[in-house]
Design a protein around this motif. Structure first.
Motif, short mmCIF file in Angstrom:
data_model
loop_
_atom_site.label_atom_id
_atom_site.label_comp_id
_atom_site.label_asym_id
_atom_site.label_seq_id
_atom_site.Cartn_x
_atom_site.Cartn_y
_atom_site.Cartn_z
N LEU A 16 60.61 79.12 26.48
CA LEU A 16 59.99 79.38 27.44
C LEU A 16 61.04 79.91 28.48
O LEU A 16 60.68 80.99 29.17
CB LEU A 16 59.02 78.16 28.11
N ARG A 17 62.19 79.39 28.54
CA ARG A 17 63.08 79.87 29.30
C ARG A 17 63.43 81.32 28.66
O ARG A 17 63.76 82.26 29.90
CB ARG A 17 64.37 78.96 29.25
N ALA A 18 63.65 81.58 27.49
CA ALA A 18 64.21 82.85 27.20
C ALA A 18 63.11 83.76 27.30
O ALA A 18 63.29 85.06 27.57
CB ALA A 18 64.41 82.83 25.61
N ALA A 19 61.88 83.47 27.32
CA ALA A 19 60.68 84.46 27.57
C ALA A 19 60.35 84.46 29.25
O ALA A 19 59.49 85.23 29.51
CB ALA A 19 59.47 83.90 26.88
N ASP A 20 61.07 83.83 29.94
CA ASP A 20 60.90 83.76 31.42
C ASP A 20 59.48 83.35 31.71
O ASP A 20 58.73 84.00 32.52
CB ASP A 20 61.20 85.16 32.04
N ALA A 21 59.19 82.34 31.09
CA ALA A 21 57.74 81.84 30.95
C ALA A 21 57.26 80.52 31.33
O ALA A 21 56.77 79.89 30.69
CB ALA A 21 56.69 82.43 29.84
N GLU A 22 58.41 79.92 32.13
CA GLU A 22 58.45 78.30 32.24
C GLU A 22 57.23 77.95 32.95
O GLU A 22 56.99 76.68 32.79
CB GLU A 22 59.80 78.00 32.82
N GLU A 23 56.58 78.69 33.67
CA GLU A 23 55.34 78.24 34.74
C GLU A 23 54.04 78.63 33.62
O GLU A 23 52.89 78.33 34.16
CB GLU A 23 55.21 78.87 35.97
N ALA A 24 54.24 78.88 32.61
CA ALA A 24 53.07 79.57 32.01
C ALA A 24 52.28 78.36 31.15
O ALA A 24 52.92 77.38 30.88
CB ALA A 24 53.31 80.65 30.73
N TYR A 25 50.96 78.69 30.82
CA TYR A 25 50.21 77.62 30.08
C TYR A 25 50.29 78.06 28.57
O TYR A 25 50.18 78.99 28.17
CB TYR A 25 48.84 77.73 30.27
N VAL A 26 50.83 76.94 27.83
CA VAL A 26 51.17 77.06 26.57
C VAL A 26 49.74 76.77 25.53
O VAL A 26 49.42 75.89 25.66
CB VAL A 26 52.22 76.22 25.92
#
Length: 299
Positions: free
Chosen positions: A136-146
């Motif tokens: 998620l960090r690599a995708a710059d998506a740490e706040e996303a819903y998985v």
């Protein structure tokens, strides 16, 4: 159309009878549950599994996982476009990065999905908290819903329960092709006593029974419904096909005028024809095959 109304489905999806002598000579009746017609872009079980997860996301961006030909990735990307939600697809296979996108991934990109390629070892560990956090960090998506691979989690299983409920009183056996087990887990829970569900895994490994049980455990507290698997019809594994399978699908299309998706639906129908010939079902049995997808151009 965009916005919440863009996900409005056609429910219940149509139920069509197919006259096929390969079933009729054994005294069997074949129905098709046309979940491929449930929505123009979120096809079949993808709609049933994604919509509850989108609701749970509460407007946050979506991150999900899949292989290079994943129907789930395409459906998630389409949902993101329709709703104006950012989406990221974590794709198995770092060697794909930098190569021309195949038609399936190109469709995801056209819908606005950001594609993040990871090596296969990392992908196998994607559910481990540390690995997931790094992805998620690599995708710059740490706040996303998985959304998990294939969309299969408790929310999805509850969403698929309605599929079984729609088939109460119509059939004896319901069969569905399986990738992650979420559709089967919900379907079986929704059927009435006396009805059974058959899952036809489209990938090798022999792990799907345990995965399906685990999904039902999390969703319902334990194994629920009368269901089983027939592991013989994966044709080499996920996204694998053979000339024999393509010939079968073309013949089914010619017989019934129905386009047959190859990676899931063709394997399901092949399994049911084989099982009918083997005498797996008593005369008078009504069998329903759930059509979970439509052919992609590469089919």
């Amino acid at each position: 159309m965009t916005g919440p109304d863009s996900l409005a489905p056609r429910l219940p999806s149509p139920l069509h009878e197919i006259r096929d002598e390969r079933f009729e000579r054994h005294g069997l009746r074949l129905l098709l549950k046309r979940d491929d017609l449930i929505h123009p872009e979120l096809i079949g079980n993808k709609w049933r599994k994604l919509v509850p997860n989108i609701a749970a996301a509460g407007g946050r961006p979506l991150v999900t996982f899949g292989g290079a030909w994943s129907n789930h990735l395409r459906a998630t990307a389409a949902a993101g476009r329709l709703l104006g939600l950012p989406t990221t697809g974590v794709v198995r296979g770092e060697e794909l990065a930098g190569r021309p996108l195949n038609p399936s991934l190109a469709r995801c990109a056209a819908h606005g999905m950001r594609l993040q390629f990871v090596d296969r070892s990392t992908y196998r560990r994607k559910t481990e908290p540390e690995t997931l956090a790094a992805v998620l960090r690599a995708a710059d998506a740490e706040e996303a819903y998985v959304v998990p691979e294939g969309g299969s989690n408790s929310a999805a299983v509850h969403g698929c329960r309605a599929l079984g409920e729609e088939l109460r009183g119509h059939t004896d056996v319901v069969a569905v092709a399986c990738g992650t087990g979420g559709t089967l887990a919900g379907l079986a829970a929704g059927l009435a006593p006396g009805q059974s569900a058959l899952g036809v895994p489209v990938l090798r490994g022999g792990f799907l029974e345990g995965d399906t049980e685990a999904l039902q455990e999390r969703a319902f507290g334990g194994r629920t419904g009368d269901w089983s698997l027939d592991e013989r019809f994966h044709f080499g594994g996920y996204a694998r096909t053979t000339p024999e399978l393509h010939a079968f699908a073309r013949d089914f299309e010619d017989r019934h005028g129905l386009p047959v998706e190859r990676l899931y639906v063709a394997k399901l129908l092949y399994a049911l024809v084989t099982r009918a010939e083997e005498g797996a079902y008593a005369r008078g049995t009504t069998i329903t095959a759930v059509v979970t997808g439509r052919p992609f151009p590469e089919d």
